[in-house]
Design an enzyme around this catalytic site. Structure first.
Site, short mmCIF file in Angstrom:
data_model
loop_
_atom_site.label_atom_id
_atom_site.label_comp_id
_atom_site.label_asym_id
_atom_site.label_seq_id
_atom_site.Cartn_x
_atom_site.Cartn_y
_atom_site.Cartn_z
N GLU A 23 -5.96 -4.83 10.31
CA GLU A 23 -4.54 -3.93 10.60
C GLU A 23 -5.16 -3.11 11.84
O GLU A 23 -5.91 -1.84 11.83
CB GLU A 23 -4.62 -2.65 9.31
CG GLU A 23 -4.16 -3.57 8.14
CD GLU A 23 -3.64 -2.43 7.30
OE1 GLU A 23 -2.70 -2.62 6.82
OE2 GLU A 23 -4.11 -1.40 6.85
N HIS A 66 -9.43 1.41 4.45
CA HIS A 66 -8.16 1.60 5.03
C HIS A 66 -8.46 2.45 6.38
O HIS A 66 -9.29 3.53 6.31
CB HIS A 66 -7.16 2.12 4.30
CG HIS A 66 -5.73 2.17 4.97
ND1 HIS A 66 -5.44 2.98 5.91
CD2 HIS A 66 -4.60 1.27 4.89
CE1 HIS A 66 -4.35 2.73 6.09
NE2 HIS A 66 -3.72 1.47 5.80
N ASN A 82 0.89 -1.07 0.02
CA ASN A 82 -0.05 -0.05 0.04
C ASN A 82 0.90 1.33 0.15
O ASN A 82 1.61 1.53 1.22
CB ASN A 82 -0.85 -0.11 1.30
CG ASN A 82 -1.62 1.18 1.46
OD1 ASN A 82 -1.70 1.78 0.58
ND2 ASN A 82 -2.48 1.65 2.64
N GLY A 124 2.09 2.52 10.79
CA GLY A 124 3.10 3.55 10.49
C GLY A 124 3.82 3.91 11.72
O GLY A 124 4.34 4.98 11.68
N SER A 126 2.98 -2.09 10.26
CA SER A 126 4.53 -2.11 10.62
C SER A 126 5.22 -3.48 10.37
O SER A 126 6.09 -4.00 11.13
CB SER A 126 4.98 -1.59 11.96
OG SER A 126 4.46 -0.20 12.23
N LYS A 130 0.21 4.07 -0.30
CA LYS A 130 -0.45 5.56 0.12
C LYS A 130 -0.38 6.76 -0.83
O LYS A 130 -0.05 6.24 -1.94
CB LYS A 130 0.16 5.61 1.68
CG LYS A 130 -0.05 4.46 2.55
CD LYS A 130 -0.04 4.47 3.93
CE LYS A 130 -0.10 3.20 4.68
NZ LYS A 130 0.09 3.44 6.20
N GLU A 175 -6.98 4.98 7.44
CA GLU A 175 -6.67 6.21 7.19
C GLU A 175 -7.63 7.10 6.62
O GLU A 175 -8.02 7.96 6.62
CB GLU A 175 -5.25 6.53 6.42
CG GLU A 175 -4.15 6.26 7.31
CD GLU A 175 -2.80 5.73 6.52
OE1 GLU A 175 -2.80 5.69 5.05
OE2 GLU A 175 -1.97 5.18 7.09
P1 PGA Z 1 2.65 0.42 7.52
O1 PGA Z 1 1.23 0.53 7.04
O2 PGA Z 1 3.09 -1.11 7.09
O3 PGA Z 1 3.38 1.39 6.91
O4 PGA Z 1 2.37 0.40 9.19
C1 PGA Z 1 0.40 -0.45 6.79
C2 PGA Z 1 -0.86 -0.02 6.01
O5 PGA Z 1 -1.32 1.03 6.36
O6 PGA Z 1 -1.58 -0.61 5.22
#
Ligand code: PGA
Length: 255
Positions: free
Chosen positions: A170, A98, A13, A176, A216, A15, A100
């Site tokens: 998630e 997601h 992803n 993140g 992460s 982003k 976010e």
């Molecule tokens: P990250 O993001 O691996 O940077 O924690 C995962 C995601 O948001 O899908």
């Protein structure tokens, strides 16, 4: 529980990262590194990078996804993109719900369901994200909450369409932040999601659904996470922007 009943999927992803030219460069770097993958490999890139990504990935084992789609087919929805538009480009996957988008853009369980149905209607595979905030984990409601998110996301999804559904667990506190769920925490919640799907569609159907962990996941911890019986790969943010790290994660899921 037999992991061979469903494909492991490693999905990047990206982003809001990379321009079209940078997309071409990064995919060209990744292609040889993931060519021998024994899992499915997907890169979900920004809308404007989709054409560059599709061109760069052509003829390789990398599949291309978007990061959202609207629930209507067309109309007065300024700034939105429909599932049919993605399909026509040659996109095959789309991330839905997601955290976010839930946190910053008002996405709710109900709109997640609507977008999921639109994606399925267009023939896309939907990577549907669920997960709890830290406060909810501390309140001890993670399992109920994630089960509820899963149930609502799957409203009116037929058993036949389950083959086009991937659920990504998630935990929001792990995204993140560099703070990964332990492999046991990830596996526990992925198992809860599978039980929830079993309650809706039966055990055989649930055993065939790919359930990823995300938050992460990186080159150092992927092996342990994807080695768990209910964790069928990952949704990878930061580490999917570094070709060699992403390749290590793909290799871990290929074992
Ligand atoms: P990250 O993001 O691996 O940077 O924690 C995962 C995601 O948001 O899908």
């Amino acid at each position: 529980m037999n992991k061979s009943l469903r494909p492991a999927v490693i999905a990047g992803n990206w982003k809001m990262n990379k321009t079209p030219a940078q997309t071409t460069e990064l995919i060209n770097e990744m292609k040889p590194l993931v060519a021998d993958a024994a899992c499915d490999v997907v890169l979900c890139v920004p809308f404007v990078d989709l054409q560059a990504a599709l061109a760069a990935a052509e003829g390789s084992n990398i599949k291309i996804g978007a990061q959202n789609c609207h629930f209507e087919k067309s109309g007065a929805f300024t700034g939105e993109i429909s599932a049919d538009m993605l399909k026509e480009l040659g996109v095959t996957y789309v991330i839905i719900g997601h955290s976010e988008r839930r946190t910053y853009f008002g996405e709710t369980d109900v709109t997640v369901n609507k977008r999921t149905l639109a994606a399925l209607n267009a023939g896309l595979t939907a990577i549907v994200c669920v997960g709890e905030y830290l406060e909810q984990r501390e309140q001890g409601v993670t399992n109920e909450l994630v089960a509820l998110q899963t149930k609502i996301a799957l409203q009116n999804v037929t058993e036949g369409d389950l083959s086009k559904i991937i659920i990504a667990y998630e935990p929001v506190w792990a995204i993140g932040t560099g703070r990964t769920a332990t492999a046991d925490q990830a596996n526990e919640v992925c198992a809860v999601i599978r039980e929830t799907i079993a309650g809706l569609y039966g055990k055989a159907a649930a055993d065939s659904v790919t359930i990823q962990y995300g938050g992460s996941m990186n080159a150092a911890n992927a092996d342990e996470l994807v080695g768990k019986p209910d964790v069928d790969g990952g949704l990878i943010g930061g580490a999917s922007l570094v070709a060699k790290d992403f390749a290590v994660i793909v290799a871990a899921a290929s074992k």
